[in-house]
Write a protein that holds these residues in place. Structure first.
Motif, PDB file in Angstrom:
ATOM      1  N   PHE A   1       0.903  -1.274   0.536  1.00 34.13           N
ATOM      2  CA  PHE A   1       0.311  -0.318   0.193  1.00 34.13           C
ATOM      3  C   PHE A   1       0.911   1.268   0.401  1.00 34.13           C
ATOM      4  N   ASP A   2       2.303   1.071   0.735  1.00 34.08           N
ATOM      5  CA  ASP A   2       2.666   2.157   0.326  1.00 34.08           C
ATOM      6  C   ASP A   2       3.336   2.336  -0.193  1.00 34.08           C
TER       7      ASP A   2
ATOM      8  N   ILE B   1       2.016   1.937  -3.468  1.00 33.85           N
ATOM      9  CA  ILE B   1       0.876   2.202  -4.628  1.00 33.85           C
ATOM     10  C   ILE B   1       0.632   3.484  -4.655  1.00 33.85           C
ATOM     11  N   LEU B   2       0.676   4.319  -2.833  1.00 34.90           N
ATOM     12  CA  LEU B   2       1.079   5.634  -2.600  1.00 34.90           C
ATOM     13  C   LEU B   2       1.904   6.189  -2.809  1.00 34.90           C
TER      14      LEU B   2
ATOM     15  N   ASN C   1       2.017   5.782  -7.364  1.00 32.72           N
ATOM     16  CA  ASN C   1       0.714   6.985  -8.028  1.00 32.72           C
ATOM     17  C   ASN C   1       1.307   7.886  -7.686  1.00 32.72           C
TER      18      ASN C   1
ATOM     19  N   ASP D   1       0.410  -0.957 -12.501  1.00 33.96           N
ATOM     20  CA  ASP D   1      -0.572  -2.240 -12.636  1.00 33.96           C
ATOM     21  C   ASP D   1      -0.147  -3.108 -12.371  1.00 33.96           C
TER      22      ASP D   1
ATOM     23  N   TYR E   1      -1.395  -3.240  -8.644  1.00 33.71           N
ATOM     24  CA  TYR E   1      -2.692  -3.173  -8.459  1.00 33.71           C
ATOM     25  C   TYR E   1      -3.524  -4.456  -9.165  1.00 33.71           C
ATOM     26  N   GLN E   2      -2.573  -5.093  -9.657  1.00 29.89           N
ATOM     27  CA  GLN E   2      -2.971  -6.687 -10.197  1.00 29.89           C
ATOM     28  C   GLN E   2      -2.839  -7.736  -9.264  1.00 29.89           C
TER      29      GLN E   2
ATOM     30  N   VAL F   1      -3.361  -6.405  -6.230  1.00 27.94           N
ATOM     31  CA  VAL F   1      -3.469  -6.410  -5.273  1.00 27.94           C
ATOM     32  C   VAL F   1      -5.144  -6.936  -5.104  1.00 27.94           C
ATOM     33  N   ALA F   2      -5.551  -6.606  -6.442  1.00 22.01           N
ATOM     34  CA  ALA F   2      -6.270  -7.323  -7.032  1.00 22.01           C
ATOM     35  C   ALA F   2      -6.871  -8.903  -7.300  1.00 22.01           C
TER      36      ALA F   2
ATOM     37  N   ILE G   1      -7.904 -10.366  -3.731  1.00 19.81           N
ATOM     38  CA  ILE G   1      -9.277  -9.683  -3.484  1.00 19.81           C
ATOM     39  C   ILE G   1      -9.986 -10.582  -4.038  1.00 19.81           C
ATOM     40  N   LYS G   2     -10.126 -10.818  -4.821  1.00 15.88           N
ATOM     41  CA  LYS G   2     -10.100 -12.204  -6.111  1.00 15.88           C
ATOM     42  C   LYS G   2     -10.173 -13.898  -5.414  1.00 15.88           C
TER      43      LYS G   2
ATOM     44  N   ARG H   1      -6.441  -0.608   5.475  1.00 16.43           N
ATOM     45  CA  ARG H   1      -5.136   0.511   4.008  1.00 16.43           C
ATOM     46  C   ARG H   1      -5.950   0.634   2.621  1.00 16.43           C
TER      47      ARG H   1
ATOM     48  N   LEU I   1      -7.583   5.219  -6.794  1.00 23.48           N
ATOM     49  CA  LEU I   1      -6.537   3.936  -6.677  1.00 23.48           C
ATOM     50  C   LEU I   1      -7.802   2.758  -6.717  1.00 23.48           C
TER      51      LEU I   1
ATOM     52  N   ILE J   1      -7.381  -0.599  -9.147  1.00 23.12           N
ATOM     53  CA  ILE J   1      -6.932  -2.108  -8.701  1.00 23.12           C
ATOM     54  C   ILE J   1      -8.638  -2.867  -8.840  1.00 23.12           C
TER      55      ILE J   1
ATOM     56  N   PHE K   1      -9.024  -5.058 -12.386  1.00 24.04           N
ATOM     57  CA  PHE K   1      -8.696  -5.973 -12.864  1.00 24.04           C
ATOM     58  C   PHE K   1      -9.060  -6.978 -12.481  1.00 24.04           C
ATOM     59  N   VAL K   2     -10.342  -6.755 -11.509  1.00 27.71           N
ATOM     60  CA  VAL K   2     -11.103  -7.964 -11.633  1.00 27.71           C
ATOM     61  C   VAL K   2     -12.415  -7.586 -11.563  1.00 27.71           C
TER      62      VAL K   2
ATOM     63  N   CYS L   1     -17.360  -9.009  -9.616  1.00 26.07           N
ATOM     64  CA  CYS L   1     -16.856  -8.754  -8.014  1.00 26.07           C
ATOM     65  C   CYS L   1     -16.651  -7.287  -7.332  1.00 26.07           C
TER      66      CYS L   1
END
Lengths: 155, 138
Positions: A94-95, A97-98, A101, A110, A113-114, A116-117, A120-121, B13, B21, B25, B28-29, B33
């Motif tokens: 996360f640090d 990403i900030l 960015n 990218d 992001y991938q 972290v995504a 999530i997935k 976070r 942002l 993220i 990508f889903v 989702c």
């Protein structure tokens, strides 16, 4: 490769990093600062900690030093470097990403992001258990659980 | 100061990132989702409605009918003021032209810049002509 000029970066903690200009212009934000003539003394990067800044510099160096060719070996090497690079703990991610960015490094963003995504997935139950124990990022558990829940139900 | 700041955001976070942002993220889903994340907390309730990236895939659904209902729901619940950067539409099987047209019309009226349509079907499917007349696509 010979570097003609060095750039001084000052970070959040007031620490200074001396970087070759070719490396420093990788992030677009710094490139624009240099173009605009704001880089005579040192470039302040108030929102980046030294841990993250040294990681970013490491990344830029690697990408500058790897010859820009179609050679398979070089490409694969860079890919595995990036792959290892994003294998960081969530706080660091996360640090990053900030920082990325802010510094505007698109390629790496990218990739993060991938990463972290993907968190999530899909989560396996063991991973979720681990997440709960670590407890650093409560919501990813939630997202993981909900996604799994919806996946099992399939709308 | 740095430490204090870190402790206060340590808990979550992801939620403390800015909307754009989080959108990146979630790009990508699949949008499915992304919509599902709305159950997480008030912070997440409406984040997906301003997503500029829409990726629809019929693979996430058992039937095309459910898929098409979902797409209609997303388009009508989405924040109409927010432009769409890209649309990715993938479906397997026969869908009506009106359905595809509805998505394309939505995309074009929201200044879409990238459009990807993947269709897996044995028979020929006619697409509306509008992609070729769009001015926003780059």
């Amino acid at each position: 490769m010979s570097y003609s000029k060095t750039i001084v970066l000052t970070n959040y903690d007031g620490e200074t990093f001396v970087v070759d200009e070719v490396v420093a212009v990788e992030p677009q934000t710094i490139e624009h600062m240099i173009e605009d003539g704001c880089a005579n003394t040192s470039i302040p990067l108030p929102n980046v900690t030294s841990k993250i800044l040294s990681k970013v510099i490491e990344h830029c160096k690697k990408h500058v030093e790897t010859p820009n060719s179609n050679e398979k070996a070089a490409k694969a090497d860079l890919k595995s470097f990036d792959f290892d690079f994003v294998k960081a703990d969530q706080g660091t991610l996360f640090d990053l990403i900030l920082a990325m960015n802010y510094l505007n490094i698109k390629e790496l963003l990218d990739l993060i992001y991938q990463t972290v995504a993907d968190m999530i997935k899909g989560k396996t139950p063991e991973e979720e258990e681990e997440m709960r124990r670590v407890n650093a990022w409560v919501f990813s558990c939630f997202v993981g659980v909900t996604c799994l829940y919806f996946k099992s139900k399939k709308m | 100061m740095g430490d204090r700041k870190r402790v206060s955001v340590e808990g979550d976070r992801l939620s403390s990132l800015s909307d754009d942002l989080i959108h990146k993220i979630m790009s990508f889903v699949s949008i499915k989702c992304a919509v599902e994340t709305s159950v997480l907390s008030p912070r997440w309730r409406y984040i997906w409605t301003s997503m500029p990236y829409l990726s629809f895939s019929s693979n996430d659904f058992h039937t095309l009918r459910k898929f098409s209902n979902f797409v209609k729901h997303v388009l009508s619940s989405r924040n109409n003021q927010i432009e769409v950067f890209y649309v990715d539409l993938a479906f397997r099987g026969k869908v009506s032209q009106a359905f595809v047209k509805r998505i394309l019309d939505y995309a074009f009226s929201h200044n879409v810049q990238q459009l990807n349509v993947t269709c897996l079907h044995d028979k020929k499917i006619e697409l509306p002509l509008s992609p070729f007349s769009s001015r926003s696509i780059s």
